[in-house]
Design an enzyme around this catalytic site. Structure first.
Site, PDB file in Angstrom:
ATOM      1  N   TYR A   1       0.003   8.803  15.363  1.00 33.13           N
ATOM      2  CA  TYR A   1       1.261   8.050  15.483  1.00 33.13           C
ATOM      3  C   TYR A   1       2.464   8.956  15.712  1.00 33.13           C
ATOM      4  O   TYR A   1       3.596   8.479  15.654  1.00 33.13           O
ATOM      5  CB  TYR A   1       1.561   7.255  14.206  1.00 33.13           C
ATOM      6  CG  TYR A   1       0.422   6.490  13.615  1.00 33.13           C
ATOM      7  CD1 TYR A   1      -0.154   5.413  14.292  1.00 33.13           C
ATOM      8  CD2 TYR A   1      -0.057   6.809  12.344  1.00 33.13           C
ATOM      9  CE1 TYR A   1      -1.189   4.683  13.704  1.00 33.13           C
ATOM     10  CE2 TYR A   1      -1.082   6.083  11.761  1.00 33.13           C
ATOM     11  CZ  TYR A   1      -1.639   5.023  12.448  1.00 33.13           C
ATOM     12  OH  TYR A   1      -2.650   4.314  11.867  1.00 33.13           O
TER      13      TYR A   1
ATOM     14  N   CYS B   1     -10.872  21.534  17.393  1.00 35.32           N
ATOM     15  CA  CYS B   1     -10.801  21.918  18.809  1.00 35.32           C
ATOM     16  C   CYS B   1     -10.160  20.833  19.658  1.00 35.32           C
ATOM     17  O   CYS B   1     -10.822  20.232  20.507  1.00 35.32           O
ATOM     18  CB  CYS B   1     -12.191  22.251  19.311  1.00 35.32           C
ATOM     19  SG  CYS B   1     -12.876  23.618  18.397  1.00 35.32           S
TER      20      CYS B   1
ATOM     21  N   GLY C   1       0.850  -1.190   0.000  1.00 37.09           N
ATOM     22  CA  GLY C   1       0.000   0.000   0.000  1.00 37.09           C
ATOM     23  C   GLY C   1       0.884   1.237   0.000  1.00 37.09           C
ATOM     24  O   GLY C   1       1.065   1.923  -1.008  1.00 37.09           O
ATOM     25  N   ARG C   2       1.508   1.465   1.159  1.00 32.69           N
ATOM     26  CA  ARG C   2       2.286   2.679   1.374  1.00 32.69           C
ATOM     27  C   ARG C   2       3.396   2.877   0.334  1.00 32.69           C
ATOM     28  O   ARG C   2       3.600   3.984  -0.161  1.00 32.69           O
ATOM     29  CB  ARG C   2       2.911   2.602   2.754  1.00 32.69           C
ATOM     30  CG  ARG C   2       3.533   3.893   3.240  1.00 32.69           C
ATOM     31  CD  ARG C   2       4.298   3.683   4.534  1.00 32.69           C
ATOM     32  NE  ARG C   2       3.644   2.877   5.515  1.00 32.69           N
ATOM     33  CZ  ARG C   2       2.897   3.345   6.513  1.00 32.69           C
ATOM     34  NH1 ARG C   2       2.754   4.628   6.679  1.00 32.69           N
ATOM     35  NH2 ARG C   2       2.316   2.515   7.358  1.00 32.69           N
TER      36      ARG C   2
HETATM   37  N1  LLP Z   1      -1.977  -6.233   4.046  1.00 34.46           N
HETATM   38  C1  LLP Z   1      -2.506  -6.252   5.280  1.00 34.46           C
HETATM   39  C2  LLP Z   1      -3.132  -7.467   5.770  1.00 34.46           C
HETATM   40  C3  LLP Z   1      -2.436  -5.104   6.086  1.00 34.46           C
HETATM   41  O1  LLP Z   1      -2.946  -5.136   7.311  1.00 34.46           O
HETATM   42  C4  LLP Z   1      -1.806  -3.930   5.582  1.00 34.46           C
HETATM   43  C5  LLP Z   1      -1.735  -2.723   6.396  1.00 34.46           C
HETATM   44  C6  LLP Z   1      -1.284  -3.965   4.289  1.00 34.46           C
HETATM   45  C7  LLP Z   1      -1.377  -5.132   3.554  1.00 34.46           C
HETATM   46  C8  LLP Z   1      -0.618  -2.789   3.655  1.00 34.46           C
HETATM   47  O2  LLP Z   1       0.491  -2.379   4.351  1.00 34.46           O
HETATM   48  P1  LLP Z   1       1.504  -1.279   3.744  1.00 34.46           P
HETATM   49  O3  LLP Z   1       2.183  -1.870   2.514  1.00 34.46           O
HETATM   50  O4  LLP Z   1       0.720  -0.094   3.362  1.00 34.46           O
HETATM   51  O5  LLP Z   1       2.437  -1.032   4.835  1.00 34.46           O
HETATM   52  N2  LLP Z   1      -2.664   3.596   9.239  1.00 34.46           N
HETATM   53  C9  LLP Z   1      -1.274   3.223   9.404  1.00 34.46           C
HETATM   54  C10 LLP Z   1      -0.929   1.965   8.640  1.00 34.46           C
HETATM   55  C11 LLP Z   1      -1.767   0.772   9.021  1.00 34.46           C
HETATM   56  C12 LLP Z   1      -1.470  -0.428   8.162  1.00 34.46           C
HETATM   57  C13 LLP Z   1      -2.428  -1.516   8.391  1.00 34.46           C
HETATM   58  N3  LLP Z   1      -2.270  -2.647   7.544  1.00 34.46           N
HETATM   59  C14 LLP Z   1      -0.406   4.407   8.986  1.00 34.46           C
HETATM   60  O6  LLP Z   1      -0.943   5.441   8.623  1.00 34.46           O
HETATM   61  O7  LLP Z   1       0.800   4.330   9.060  1.00 34.46           O
END
Ligand code: LLP
Length: 425
Positions: free
Chosen positions: A316, A342, A275-276
């Site tokens: 975070y 607020c 994702g990220r």
């Molecule tokens: N697959 C699963 C099962 C996951 O739980 C996640 C992320 C991903 C893939 C994707 O992960 P990435 O490649 O994006 O790291 N809100 C937090 C991040 C929470 C991630 C949760 N799971 C933030 O803003 O840093």
């Protein structure tokens, strides 16, 4: 690589000056670069070109249907965690055979929706869930593809809120117990065991935790195969980190090489759920400075975006670079960049050295393409902000700014309240 750069002191996205977008769309807004998104997807995808694989973009990072469509056009799939994300992926035209469904709390209606849609597999996180999926599939006369999401108990060395592969986390099935669970799964008539999956955490900036997890999964797969199970898919989840500030994250090719070296002759199709690493640095938040003020202790820059628009700093304590969109800016000051909400926790940057901003200046909050808009809310009855996609010298509003009417959509005042005349004081 990303396509946000300065030309004559002005921040551009690809071939488009950001100030021009702000003028037409108003502020604040999220802005994504089509070219960067595609580039990041391709780099990741190509890093695994020597093995059969599917890149299922994690919709939770950015679920706008136009963004999903970019990856779908590139041959990607989608990793979903809810019926809503499946709906979005379907609206974007995903091939359901490239959809994987993760998450500890899948509900019956969501499971049925996914079965009807014909997704590739469910990443199952508990024995109860396995049985519920079997029941749903039986009811619909279908067979559900599954992988058990095992918890390999490795420490990804990341923020505690986003590490997921440790025993103390709620995710997955204990790797030791998973063998037994697979044997149970085998007895269920409406379950087709397709593979094994894991996801250890997010914003992981080293390759070694991924390799450790993979080593443990490999052992499990060998056992399962000896047991006569045909393991066709290995889902390694997402989690690869990016540079927000000074951190160095492995390049996808480095990650891919380590994964491939650690999984020689595995003979399965790999699934990734990034994702990220795809979306994070392909998007920014553009906001306007409303006011500046100072007291003996601090300088504050009050902007028109708040924690409801980008919650990562508050939640975070995450770092997002602050940059100017236009103008030279004077000397540097140390300031808190705060929003209109607020709450004292409403900030985008704290104690940050930034150039001196003035009322009316545009500010870019960088690295906001992942977990930005998707985590935004209507707190303080603020409409969610638009999302804009730049492609070359054009920009497209891919989500409109919410109106006041949008805010109360679905709300009603029951008749008994309408009958009560307002009290005269
Ligand atoms: N697959 C699963 C099962 C996951 O739980 C996640 C992320 C991903 C893939 C994707 O992960 P990435 O490649 O994006 O790291 N809100 C937090 C991040 C929470 C991630 C949760 N799971 C933030 O803003 O840093």
């Amino acid at each position: 690589m990303n396509d946000f750069h300065y030309r004559d002191g002005e921040l551009w996205c690809e071939e488009t000056p950001i100030a021009r977008i702000a003028k037409e769309v108003g502020t604040p807004f999220y802005l994504y670069s089509d070219r960067t998104l595609k580039h990041h997807f391709r780099v990741f995808d190509e890093a695994f070109k020597d093995v059969p694989h599917i890149v299922c973009f994690a919709a939770k990072a950015n679920s706008n249907i136009a963004i999903l469509k970019i990856f779908i056009n590139e041959g990607g799939g989608v990793d979903i965690v809810s019926g809503g994300e499946l709906y979005r992926a379907m609206q974007a035209g995903v091939n359901p055979e490239k959809v994987v469904y993760s998450g500890v709390g899948k509900k019956v209606d969501e499971i049925e929706y996914a079965l009807e849609a014909g997704i590739l597999l469910f990443n199952v996180e508990s024995s109860q869930e396995l049985r519920v999926i079997n029941e749903c599939a039986k009811k619909l006369g279908k067979v559900a593809g599954i992988a058990l999401r095992v918890n390999p108990d490795v420490d990804p060395g990341t923020h505690p809120h986003i590490s997921t592969g440790l025993k103390k986390n709620k995710f997955g099935i204990d790797i030791q117990r998973s063998l037994e669970e697979y044997r149970e799964a085998r007895k269920l008539e409406h379950i087709d065991i397709k593979g094994v999956s894991c996801h250890i955490g997010s914003q992981v900036t080293k390759v070694s935790p991924f390799v450790d997890a993979l080593d443990r999964l490999k052992e499990l797969i060998n056992f399962l195969r000896k047991d006569g199970l045909e393991i066709r898919y290995l889902d390694l989840g997402g989690g690869l980190g990016i540079t927000y500030d000074q951190e160095t994250a492995p390049h996808p090719s480095e990650y891919a090489k380590a994964m491939m070296d650690a999984s020689k002759n595995m003979e399965c199709t790999f699934i990734f759920e990034p994702g990220r690493v795809i979306a994070g640095n392909a998007g920014i938040l553009v906001t306007e400075v409303l006011y500046t003020k100072s007291n003996e202790e601090k300088n504050f820059v009050v902007v028109d975006a708040g924690m409801n628009d980008l919650i990562r700093p508050s939640l975070y304590n995450s770092y997002h670079k602050i940059q100017r969109v236009t103008g030279e800016g004077g000397d540097e000051i140390v300031a808190d960049v705060v929003g209109p909400i607020c709450e004292s926790g409403d900030y985008l940057a704290k104690g940050r050295k930034i150039s001196r901003f003035e009322r009316g200046d545009l500010m870019a909050v960088m690295s906001a393409g992942a977990y930005g808009f998707t985590m935004s809310s209507n707190y303080n009855s603020r409409g969610r902000i638009p999302e804009v996609l730049v492609s070359d010298d054009r920009f497209h509003v891919i989500r409109k700014r919410e109106t006041y009417a949008d805010l109360i959509r679905g709300e009603t005042i029951p008749d008994y309240l309408k009958r009560t005349a307002s009290k005269q004081v």
